[in-house]
Scaffold this active site. Sequence first.
Site, PDB file in Angstrom:
ATOM      1  N   TYR A 101       0.863  -1.182   0.000  1.00 41.40           N
ATOM      2  CA  TYR A 101       0.000   0.000   0.000  1.00 41.40           C
ATOM      3  C   TYR A 101       0.893   1.225   0.000  1.00 41.40           C
ATOM      4  CZ  TYR A 101      -2.901   3.815   1.531  1.00 41.40           C
ATOM      5  OH  TYR A 101      -3.520   5.025   1.591  1.00 41.40           O
ATOM      6  N   GLU A 189      -3.328   7.512  -4.159  1.00 38.47           N
ATOM      7  CA  GLU A 189      -3.127   6.210  -3.539  1.00 38.47           C
ATOM      8  C   GLU A 189      -2.839   5.149  -4.597  1.00 38.47           C
ATOM      9  OE1 GLU A 189      -5.822   5.092   0.086  1.00 38.47           O
ATOM     10  OE2 GLU A 189      -6.572   4.010  -1.657  1.00 38.47           O
TER      11      GLU A 189
END
Length: 377
Positions: A101, A189
Amino acid sequence: MRIHEYQARALFAEAGLPVPNSKVAVSADEACEISEDVGKPVVVKAQVLAGGRGKAGGVILVENPAAAREAAEKILALNIGGYQVEKVLVAEASEIEREIYLGVIVDRDSKGILVMASSEGGVEIEEVARTNPSAIFKEYVQPSGVLEAHQGRRLGFRLGFDWNQVRQFEPIVSALVRLVVQIDASLAEINPLIVTPEGQLRAIDAKVNIDDSALYRRADITKLRNPEEETGPERRARESGISYVKLDGNIGCMVNGAGLAMALLDVIKLQGGDPANFLDVGGGADAAQVRTAMEIILADPGVDVVLVNIFGGITRCDEVARGVVEATANLDRQVPLVVRLVGTNESEGLAILRGAGISAHRGMVDAVNKAVARAAI
Ligand code: GDP
Ligand code: MN
């Protein structure tokens, strides 16, 4: 403002981030053709302004064009997070060894830009933050807005990357931070950022949110706006300079000033009522603006009563009162109206409202109680 993955991927590619080849399709036939052009396994992905597409069946890996067509057909029939899927992305599939992530956000707590990375890629980061917060590594970007190379490398080593991967990772994080600053994003992201079996880093998902308050200076980004992000009334409010947020209750609210609007919502809740919306008509609200606001509030079928709360400073209460009377005289839908009016020219304002048979008050709690009682009928 939220944008689709395919739009975010284009921004990523421009910023120099490693994104696999992909194209967007609006039909199963088109998805099939793109898959033929790619000539390798592809992943077919729902393009909706919502997350969790994988879990919802909106991400399908396929080996050949016929399967891509079938996958696209399935996905185009889905509704994910309240959005009907209208487009799919067909991207060259990647083999995955590891999922990371990586996110960059404008962080309220540190009043700056925060980079977050975690080995728990592919999972919702909010979930990781709840269950295993120590698995999230953070770096704070200096006020210069530039992530220093050693910060990027430190993140990379914490993720357990070897030197070869750190050398790829550092420019990726830097570029993501640069992109956030350049386009006034509130979030960018990559979830997941993957490592392939060959040790290559790739961004196989892309999410970007833009700070609405910065859109005025980002014409090129504003063009990316998707109509499905807003309902009709939300759009009208934005174009009229009215701040409007729909809520779930049945007391429609019209207020001048954001602080007063929030105070009103609190008082409604305290008195046992349920607000249908937040609405700030802005300063110097005139009759036309009041009418627009009234129409926006009444477009919500859940509204049983409208409560107007005006503090007259520069705004004059008599002007607002006239606006309210005019606005409500010719509306298609009639609902009970309660007005609280205080400040400049309040006695004239109250007289005008009462003359028109409208329930008018000086005190906020009085007006709220009245509205709550009407809403309960
Ligand atoms: P999201 O669920 O909306 O976040 O959609 P993602 O794009 O993140 O996809 C969900 C999951 O599908 C990823 O975490 C991967 O595990 C898997 N996935 C997506 N693209 C690929 C790909 O190219 N190859 C492989 N093997 N898996 C993929
Ligand atoms: Mn994802």
